[in-house]
Design an enzyme around this catalytic site. Sequence first.
Site, mmCIF file in Angstrom:
data_model
loop_
_atom_site.group_PDB
_atom_site.id
_atom_site.type_symbol
_atom_site.label_atom_id
_atom_site.label_comp_id
_atom_site.label_asym_id
_atom_site.label_seq_id
_atom_site.Cartn_x
_atom_site.Cartn_y
_atom_site.Cartn_z
ATOM 1 N N ASP A 121 -20.823 -8.050 -29.978
ATOM 2 C CA ASP A 121 -19.599 -8.664 -29.468
ATOM 3 C C ASP A 121 -18.441 -7.717 -29.727
ATOM 4 O OD1 ASP A 121 -17.519 -10.337 -28.729
ATOM 5 O OD2 ASP A 121 -18.428 -12.111 -29.634
ATOM 6 N N ARG A 123 -15.282 -8.283 -28.526
ATOM 7 C CA ARG A 123 -14.033 -8.949 -28.160
ATOM 8 C C ARG A 123 -13.007 -8.900 -29.293
ATOM 9 N NH1 ARG A 123 -16.511 -14.531 -26.116
ATOM 10 N NH2 ARG A 123 -17.705 -14.150 -28.006
#
Length: 187
Positions: A121, A123
Site C-alpha cells: 500500500d 497511499r
Amino acid sequence: MNIDISEVANLPSRFGNFKVKAFKEGQKEHLVIYKDVLDDVPIVRVHSECLTGDAIGSMKCDCRDQLEYALKMAQEINGMVIYLRQEGRNIGLLNKINAYALQDKGLNTVEANHQLGFRADERTYEIVTYILHHFGIKKIKLLTNNPDKINSINDIEIVQRVPIIMEANKHNKDYLNIKKEKMGHLL
Ligand SMILES: [Zn+2]
C-alpha cells in the site's frame, strides 16, 4: 503543501444533492463531496480512486460498493466523502493493470505489488488533514475498515470508527481475505 482550491458547486447526484469542492495537489486533483450543513461531528469517508471499481464496476474489489455506501451515508447523516486520486493504492493505473496481469497468473494482490517493486500500500493521507482543517472540522467519525487510515490522519480527533460492512462476491472473496489477513483490515 501548495494546494489550489476550487469554488463550491452544487452536485445533484443519484444519492441526493451534494456540494463539491476540488483540491489540486500537484498533478493530483481530489474531490470533496459533502452536505451543505455538516453534522457537528460529521461522518467522513476517505476513498481512494479505483477507476476499474468505481467507474467500470469491477468485481475484483469492493471499492464501488464502499463508495456508494459512503455517499448514501453522507447524504443521510450530513457527512463528507473525500475522494483521493491515488489510483491502485497509489501505484497508478498502468502499474495496477500490470499487477492485475500478475494476479491473472496466480499471485495475490500483495505479492503482485511486491513483484513490481511497490509496497502493498503506497497511499498517503496528509491532504486529508489539510482538507478537514480547510472546512474547520476538528472531530470526525471515520467510516473505514482500515486501521492505517485512523493512524495516518493527524491533528484530527477521530471520535469513532464506523465500519463498512459489505458482502463478498466470488470474485473479490480472496481479495477481501488478503486485506484482512495480510493488510490488517478489520473486516
Ligand atoms: Zn478497487
